[in-house]
Motif scaffolding. Structure first.
Motif, PDB file in Angstrom:
ATOM      1  N   PRO A  44      -5.494   2.831 -15.478  1.00 54.22           N
ATOM      2  CA  PRO A  44      -5.167   1.816 -16.482  1.00 54.22           C
ATOM      3  C   PRO A  44      -3.953   1.012 -16.052  1.00 54.22           C
ATOM      4  O   PRO A  44      -3.042   1.544 -15.413  1.00 54.22           O
ATOM      5  CB  PRO A  44      -4.864   2.653 -17.741  1.00 54.22           C
ATOM      6  N   ASP A  45      -3.940  -0.280 -16.388  1.00 58.96           N
ATOM      7  CA  ASP A  45      -2.792  -1.122 -16.040  1.00 58.96           C
ATOM      8  C   ASP A  45      -2.436  -2.024 -17.207  1.00 58.96           C
ATOM      9  O   ASP A  45      -1.447  -1.790 -17.882  1.00 58.96           O
ATOM     10  CB  ASP A  45      -3.082  -1.923 -14.780  1.00 58.96           C
ATOM     11  N   THR A  46      -3.222  -3.068 -17.462  1.00 60.09           N
ATOM     12  CA  THR A  46      -2.964  -3.952 -18.592  1.00 60.09           C
ATOM     13  C   THR A  46      -4.186  -3.979 -19.491  1.00 60.09           C
ATOM     14  O   THR A  46      -5.219  -3.365 -19.189  1.00 60.09           O
ATOM     15  CB  THR A  46      -2.660  -5.384 -18.117  1.00 60.09           C
ATOM     16  N   VAL A  47      -4.105  -4.719 -20.579  1.00 63.25           N
ATOM     17  CA  VAL A  47      -5.231  -4.798 -21.506  1.00 63.25           C
ATOM     18  C   VAL A  47      -6.454  -5.426 -20.860  1.00 63.25           C
ATOM     19  O   VAL A  47      -7.591  -5.188 -21.288  1.00 63.25           O
ATOM     20  CB  VAL A  47      -4.824  -5.572 -22.781  1.00 63.25           C
ATOM     21  N   ALA A  48      -6.261  -6.244 -19.793  1.00 60.45           N
ATOM     22  CA  ALA A  48      -7.372  -6.957 -19.168  1.00 60.45           C
ATOM     23  C   ALA A  48      -7.586  -6.567 -17.706  1.00 60.45           C
ATOM     24  O   ALA A  48      -8.447  -7.150 -17.048  1.00 60.45           O
ATOM     25  CB  ALA A  48      -7.153  -8.463 -19.262  1.00 60.45           C
ATOM     26  N   ARG A  49      -6.839  -5.593 -17.209  1.00 65.49           N
ATOM     27  CA  ARG A  49      -6.971  -5.250 -15.797  1.00 65.49           C
ATOM     28  C   ARG A  49      -6.682  -3.778 -15.566  1.00 65.49           C
ATOM     29  O   ARG A  49      -5.759  -3.215 -16.140  1.00 65.49           O
ATOM     30  CB  ARG A  49      -6.039  -6.112 -14.946  1.00 65.49           C
ATOM     31  N   ALA A  50      -7.510  -3.159 -14.729  1.00 61.94           N
ATOM     32  CA  ALA A  50      -7.270  -1.804 -14.239  1.00 61.94           C
ATOM     33  C   ALA A  50      -7.103  -1.877 -12.726  1.00 61.94           C
ATOM     34  O   ALA A  50      -7.551  -2.834 -12.094  1.00 61.94           O
ATOM     35  CB  ALA A  50      -8.428  -0.881 -14.613  1.00 61.94           C
ATOM     36  N   VAL A  51      -6.469  -0.887 -12.149  1.00 67.63           N
ATOM     37  CA  VAL A  51      -6.195  -0.887 -10.714  1.00 67.63           C
ATOM     38  C   VAL A  51      -7.047   0.169 -10.027  1.00 67.63           C
ATOM     39  O   VAL A  51      -7.168   1.304 -10.506  1.00 67.63           O
ATOM     40  CB  VAL A  51      -4.702  -0.638 -10.438  1.00 67.63           C
ATOM     41  N   PHE A  52      -7.651  -0.217  -8.905  1.00 64.11           N
ATOM     42  CA  PHE A  52      -8.470   0.697  -8.104  1.00 64.11           C
ATOM     43  C   PHE A  52      -7.726   1.073  -6.835  1.00 64.11           C
ATOM     44  O   PHE A  52      -7.226   0.208  -6.106  1.00 64.11           O
ATOM     45  CB  PHE A  52      -9.792   0.029  -7.734  1.00 64.11           C
ATOM     46  N   LEU A  53      -7.668   2.363  -6.544  1.00 65.89           N
ATOM     47  CA  LEU A  53      -7.159   2.879  -5.275  1.00 65.89           C
ATOM     48  C   LEU A  53      -8.169   3.866  -4.738  1.00 65.89           C
ATOM     49  O   LEU A  53      -8.667   4.730  -5.473  1.00 65.89           O
ATOM     50  CB  LEU A  53      -5.810   3.582  -5.461  1.00 65.89           C
ATOM     51  N   GLY A  54      -8.509   3.735  -3.459  1.00 73.89           N
ATOM     52  CA  GLY A  54      -9.499   4.643  -2.901  1.00 73.89           C
ATOM     53  C   GLY A  54      -9.598   4.517  -1.409  1.00 73.89           C
ATOM     54  O   GLY A  54      -8.688   4.008  -0.739  1.00 73.89           O
ATOM     55  N   THR A  55     -10.717   4.980  -0.889  1.00 77.30           N
ATOM     56  CA  THR A  55     -10.973   4.907   0.539  1.00 77.30           C
ATOM     57  C   THR A  55     -12.393   4.432   0.780  1.00 77.30           C
ATOM     58  O   THR A  55     -13.234   4.433  -0.126  1.00 77.30           O
ATOM     59  CB  THR A  55     -10.759   6.272   1.229  1.00 77.30           C
ATOM     60  N   LEU A  56     -12.667   4.036   2.012  1.00 76.21           N
ATOM     61  CA  LEU A  56     -13.969   3.523   2.394  1.00 76.21           C
ATOM     62  C   LEU A  56     -14.740   4.608   3.124  1.00 76.21           C
ATOM     63  O   LEU A  56     -14.276   5.143   4.135  1.00 76.21           O
ATOM     64  CB  LEU A  56     -13.800   2.300   3.296  1.00 76.21           C
ATOM     65  N   VAL A  57     -15.922   4.929   2.610  1.00 74.63           N
ATOM     66  CA  VAL A  57     -16.828   5.871   3.257  1.00 74.63           C
ATOM     67  C   VAL A  57     -17.864   5.066   4.032  1.00 74.63           C
ATOM     68  O   VAL A  57     -18.448   4.117   3.509  1.00 74.63           O
ATOM     69  CB  VAL A  57     -17.515   6.783   2.224  1.00 74.63           C
ATOM     70  N   LEU A  58     -18.093   5.422   5.290  1.00 69.30           N
ATOM     71  CA  LEU A  58     -18.965   4.647   6.167  1.00 69.30           C
ATOM     72  C   LEU A  58     -20.203   5.429   6.584  1.00 69.30           C
ATOM     73  O   LEU A  58     -20.149   6.657   6.766  1.00 69.30           O
ATOM     74  CB  LEU A  58     -18.194   4.238   7.432  1.00 69.30           C
ATOM     75  N   GLY A  59     -21.307   4.696   6.776  1.00 69.20           N
ATOM     76  CA  GLY A  59     -22.515   5.236   7.382  1.00 69.20           C
ATOM     77  C   GLY A  59     -23.006   6.509   6.729  1.00 69.20           C
ATOM     78  O   GLY A  59     -23.184   6.580   5.514  1.00 69.20           O
ATOM     79  N   ASP A  60     -23.188   7.553   7.555  1.00 71.03           N
ATOM     80  CA  ASP A  60     -23.728   8.812   7.047  1.00 71.03           C
ATOM     81  C   ASP A  60     -22.645   9.819   6.694  1.00 71.03           C
ATOM     82  O   ASP A  60     -22.927  11.008   6.518  1.00 71.03           O
ATOM     83  CB  ASP A  60     -24.708   9.420   8.062  1.00 71.03           C
ATOM     84  N   GLU A  61     -21.400   9.370   6.557  1.00 73.34           N
ATOM     85  CA  GLU A  61     -20.327  10.275   6.142  1.00 73.34           C
ATOM     86  C   GLU A  61     -20.616  10.814   4.739  1.00 73.34           C
ATOM     87  O   GLU A  61     -21.108  10.094   3.874  1.00 73.34           O
ATOM     88  CB  GLU A  61     -18.981   9.554   6.145  1.00 73.34           C
ATOM     89  N   THR A  62     -20.290  12.058   4.507  1.00 72.41           N
ATOM     90  CA  THR A  62     -20.536  12.683   3.205  1.00 72.41           C
ATOM     91  C   THR A  62     -19.244  13.050   2.482  1.00 72.41           C
ATOM     92  O   THR A  62     -19.290  13.549   1.360  1.00 72.41           O
ATOM     93  CB  THR A  62     -21.395  13.939   3.353  1.00 72.41           C
ATOM     94  N   LYS A  63     -18.096  12.827   3.126  1.00 74.71           N
ATOM     95  CA  LYS A  63     -16.815  13.120   2.497  1.00 74.71           C
ATOM     96  C   LYS A  63     -15.895  11.914   2.650  1.00 74.71           C
ATOM     97  O   LYS A  63     -15.935  11.219   3.660  1.00 74.71           O
ATOM     98  CB  LYS A  63     -16.161  14.350   3.134  1.00 74.71           C
TER      99      LYS A  63
END
Length: 218
Positions: A153-172
């Motif tokens: 959660p961030d503001t009434v009109a915006r949330a923030v995403f943090l993550g990582t990129l999973v590629l191809g046949d990766e499962t983790k």
């Protein structure tokens, strides 16, 4: 640099593993990371790396540069056809999608490098939103490039995403903060009735801006 592990919400991985999905759901939770001392927090600023803080802070410059490059490359009509999805100031209240199954479709705008087009759209893939307490998780099941992470959660009109990129046949998924080339940062907004977008400014690969349209699977 902070390192955060997105560790499994109870039962998510097991539940999907038995349903015939091509790739098991990445394990995600807002709880303390394995091997780290990070507490359960809803404030993304306590989690984000310095680089990702800069990316989120500079979102408008990234958006403007990406669209300008795409238009200069003759892709103006494709940008215009996106309608509200490509309006940088379109943001309604309740920015976080409720838990459930969704379709995520990625648009890459402004080529980052000579090998990419200035506008590329990919087919929609299956993705999911899960309730993780104070935060939500987002993960893609299909596609060659799959964002996996948490929505804060961030503001009434915006949330923030943090993550990582999973590629191809990766499962983790990788630990957030371990490899800056795979870290992802952006924000989530609701732009219509049951329609959201994930905006990723200055992604590390291929484009200057990624916009992921998020709509219910059914």
């Amino acid at each position: 640099m902070k390192t955060v592990s997105f560790v499994a919400a109870a039962g998510i991985g097991l539940a999907l593993a038995g349903c015939g999905h091509k790739a098991p759901a990445p394990e995600i939770s807002a709880g303390p990371a394995a091997g780290t001392n990070l507490p359960r927090v809803a404030d993304w600023r306590q989690v984000a790396t310095d680089d990702d803080r800069d990316r989120i802070r500079g979102w408008r410059n990234s958006w403007t540069a990406a669209v300008a490059k795409a238009r200069a490359g003759g892709r103006g009509p494709a940008i215009d056809a996106l309608g509200l999805l490509a309006d940088p100031d379109r943001a309604l209240d309740e920015p976080t999608p409720p838990p459930g199954a969704y379709r995520c479709r990625t648009y890459k705008i402004g080529a980052n490098g000579t090998a990419m087009a200035d506008f590329t759209s990919y087919p929609a893939t299956e993705c999911h939103i899960e309730n993780e307490g104070e935060v939500s998780s987002l993960y893609n099941v299909g596609g060659a490039q799959r964002p996996v992470g948490l929505i804060f959660p961030d503001t009434v009109a915006r949330a923030v995403f943090l993550g990582t990129l999973v590629l191809g046949d990766e499962t983790k998924s990788l630990q957030y903060g371990k490899d800056p080339r795979r870290d992802m940062a952006g924000y989530v907004e609701r732009i219509g009735e049951r329609r959201w977008r994930l905006v990723l400014p200055s992604p590390r690969f291929e484009s200057l801006l990624d916009i992921v349209e998020i709509t219910p699977a059914r």
